[in-house]
Design a protein around this motif. Structure first.
Motif, PDB file in Angstrom:
ATOM      1  N   ALA A  87       1.578  -0.453  -8.112  1.00  0.00           N
ATOM      2  CA  ALA A  87       2.231  -0.734  -6.829  1.00  0.00           C
ATOM      3  C   ALA A  87       2.355   0.515  -5.952  1.00  0.00           C
ATOM      4  O   ALA A  87       2.318   0.421  -4.722  1.00  0.00           O
ATOM      5  CB  ALA A  87       3.608  -1.340  -7.075  1.00  0.00           C
ATOM      6  N   HIS A 128      -2.221  -3.693  -4.523  1.00  0.00           N
ATOM      7  CA  HIS A 128      -2.242  -4.605  -3.367  1.00  0.00           C
ATOM      8  C   HIS A 128      -3.242  -4.145  -2.310  1.00  0.00           C
ATOM      9  O   HIS A 128      -3.517  -4.862  -1.358  1.00  0.00           O
ATOM     10  CB  HIS A 128      -0.842  -4.717  -2.750  1.00  0.00           C
ATOM     11  N   HIS A 130      -3.069  -1.851  -0.013  1.00  0.00           N
ATOM     12  CA  HIS A 130      -2.615  -1.266   1.250  1.00  0.00           C
ATOM     13  C   HIS A 130      -2.590   0.263   1.151  1.00  0.00           C
ATOM     14  O   HIS A 130      -2.562   0.832   0.065  1.00  0.00           O
ATOM     15  CB  HIS A 130      -1.233  -1.810   1.641  1.00  0.00           C
ATOM     16  N   LEU A 134       4.901  -0.694  -0.554  1.00  0.00           N
ATOM     17  CA  LEU A 134       5.477  -1.846   0.135  1.00  0.00           C
ATOM     18  C   LEU A 134       6.992  -1.894  -0.045  1.00  0.00           C
ATOM     19  O   LEU A 134       7.523  -1.422  -1.059  1.00  0.00           O
ATOM     20  CB  LEU A 134       4.865  -3.141  -0.413  1.00  0.00           C
ATOM     21  N   ASP A 135       7.680  -2.465   0.941  1.00  0.00           N
ATOM     22  CA  ASP A 135       9.126  -2.676   0.793  1.00  0.00           C
ATOM     23  C   ASP A 135       9.369  -4.029   0.110  1.00  0.00           C
ATOM     24  O   ASP A 135       8.412  -4.719  -0.273  1.00  0.00           O
ATOM     25  CB  ASP A 135       9.846  -2.557   2.151  1.00  0.00           C
ATOM     26  N   SER A 136      10.636  -4.400  -0.007  1.00  0.00           N
ATOM     27  CA  SER A 136      10.967  -5.608  -0.780  1.00  0.00           C
ATOM     28  C   SER A 136      10.400  -6.874  -0.135  1.00  0.00           C
ATOM     29  O   SER A 136      10.248  -7.903  -0.785  1.00  0.00           O
ATOM     30  CB  SER A 136      12.481  -5.721  -0.927  1.00  0.00           C
ATOM     31  N   GLU A 137      10.067  -6.776   1.149  1.00  0.00           N
ATOM     32  CA  GLU A 137       9.486  -7.959   1.793  1.00  0.00           C
ATOM     33  C   GLU A 137       7.959  -7.907   1.885  1.00  0.00           C
ATOM     34  O   GLU A 137       7.342  -8.720   2.579  1.00  0.00           O
ATOM     35  CB  GLU A 137      10.088  -8.130   3.191  1.00  0.00           C
ATOM     36  N   GLY A 138       7.377  -6.916   1.230  1.00  0.00           N
ATOM     37  CA  GLY A 138       5.920  -6.845   1.201  1.00  0.00           C
ATOM     38  C   GLY A 138       5.305  -6.164   2.416  1.00  0.00           C
ATOM     39  O   GLY A 138       4.094  -6.230   2.609  1.00  0.00           O
ATOM     40  N   ARG A 139       6.145  -5.517   3.228  1.00  0.00           N
ATOM     41  CA  ARG A 139       5.600  -4.781   4.369  1.00  0.00           C
ATOM     42  C   ARG A 139       5.347  -3.336   3.965  1.00  0.00           C
ATOM     43  O   ARG A 139       6.027  -2.795   3.086  1.00  0.00           O
ATOM     44  CB  ARG A 139       6.598  -4.799   5.536  1.00  0.00           C
TER      45      ARG A 139
END
Ligand code: PBG
Length: 323
Positions: A87, A128, A130, A134-139
């Protein structure tokens, strides 16, 4: 005197005249070769969408680096293809991660004979795909990513990179990397900032080259292809944060951006002729639709003419040899 009174064709009469008046020069030193190294590879692995380009083994990477140096290229830009992803892209920071190992190998082989550069970005290393964490919301979390970039840049320089190339388009990436390098005593390590990096379909073959895990897109961090003023803002910020060189990417569809940046930059300007630009020419040539060697030189000359001091191109060694 008979019409026409002005005859620009006069200067095109002979090869010697054309050479004498050529405004743009393409030399091996202007070219930087991007290279891929694949963890655990026993043989170089061809990349189908980039005929002639491979994922190197540690061994073939060293050999290709030496060939590039012998051809006189200005620099090498290394990308790693790791076996494991997670991650946070931790293999990118790990001194024993594939890219850092490769930097050590290449630097030991070529020393200071060329400029060894490293891609400072997480997309090859995250599960992922990116360019950041990522933050907890996947951004994509800008500031959390900066901390990782800082560690990654220090690890790359300690592995042997002369220059790091932050390519993730996070706000503040150049500044945190500069601070981290300085704090670690690496005041002479340089930063080639990906200043204007656009979200682009022309990265397609690269995603295959690095076995990218990405689903979705990078539109929340890479620039919108509609914008040029925004590139100048990114330039001002990168210069203020301490970029030693700046880059526009891709090249061919963004030559106006390159020109705009080159006109105001007070540091050297690079352009990245990306995987899709390479693939287009190779594919058309393979079909017999264009003359490959002429087309290659024409694209590179165009990028230089638009204002690039430095061009990253997968043809670097070949063209340097030809020149
Ligand atoms: C990100 C990175 C990319 C490329 C270079 N660095 C891919 C992306 O942003 O999606 C693309 C290079 C190419 O297409 O040749 N680490």
């Amino acid at each position: 005197m008979a019409f026409p009174t002005h005859r620009p064709r006069r200067l095109r009469t002979t090869p010697a005249l054309r050479r004498l008046v050529a405004e743009t020069d393409l030399r091996p030193r202007h070219l930087v070769l991007p290279m891929f190294v694949k963890e655990g590879a026993a043989e170089p692995v061809p990349i189908p969408s980039m005929p002639g380009v491979v994922q190197h083994t540690r061994d073939s990477l060293r050999k290709a680096a030496v060939e590039a140096v012998e051809a006189g290229v200005g620099g090498l830009m290394l990308f790693g293809v790791p076996e494991r992803h997670d991650a946070t892209g931790s293999a990118g920071v790990d001194p024993d991660g594939v890219l850092n190992v490769a930097l050590r190998d290449v630097r030991a082989e070529v020393g200071d004979a060329t400029v060894v550069m490293a891609d400072t970005c997480l997309d090859e290393f995250t599960d992922h795909g990116h360019c950041g964490v990522l933050d907890s919301e996947g951004r994509v979390d800008n500031d959390a990513t900066l901390a990782v970039y800082a560690d990654m840049a220090v690890a790359q320089v300690e592995a042997g990179a002369h220059v790091v190339g932050p390519s993730g388009m996070m706000d503040g990436q150049v500044g945190v990397i500069r601070d981290a390098l300085d704090a670690a005593g690496h005041v002479d390590a340089g930063i080639l900032a990906y200043t204007a990096k656009y979200t682009s379909a022309f990265y397609g073959p690269f995603r295959q080259a690095v076995e990218s895990q990405l689903t979705g897109d990078r539109k929340t961090y890479q620039q919108d292809s509609a914008n040029v003023r925004e590139a100048l803002r990114e330039l001002a910020l990168d210069l203020e944060e301490g970029a030693d060189m700046v880059m526009v990417k891709p090249a061919m569809a963004y030559l106006d951006v390159l020109r705009a940046v080159a006109e105001v930059s007070d540091v050297p300007v690079a352009a990245y002729q990306v995987s899709g630009e390479y693939a287009m020419v190779e594919a058309a040539a393979a079909n017999g639709w264009i003359e490959r060697d002429r087309a290659v030189l024409e694209t590179l000359t165009g990028i230089r003419r638009a204002g690039a001091d430095i061009v990253l191109t997968y043809w670097a060694t070949e063209v340097a040899t030809r020149l």
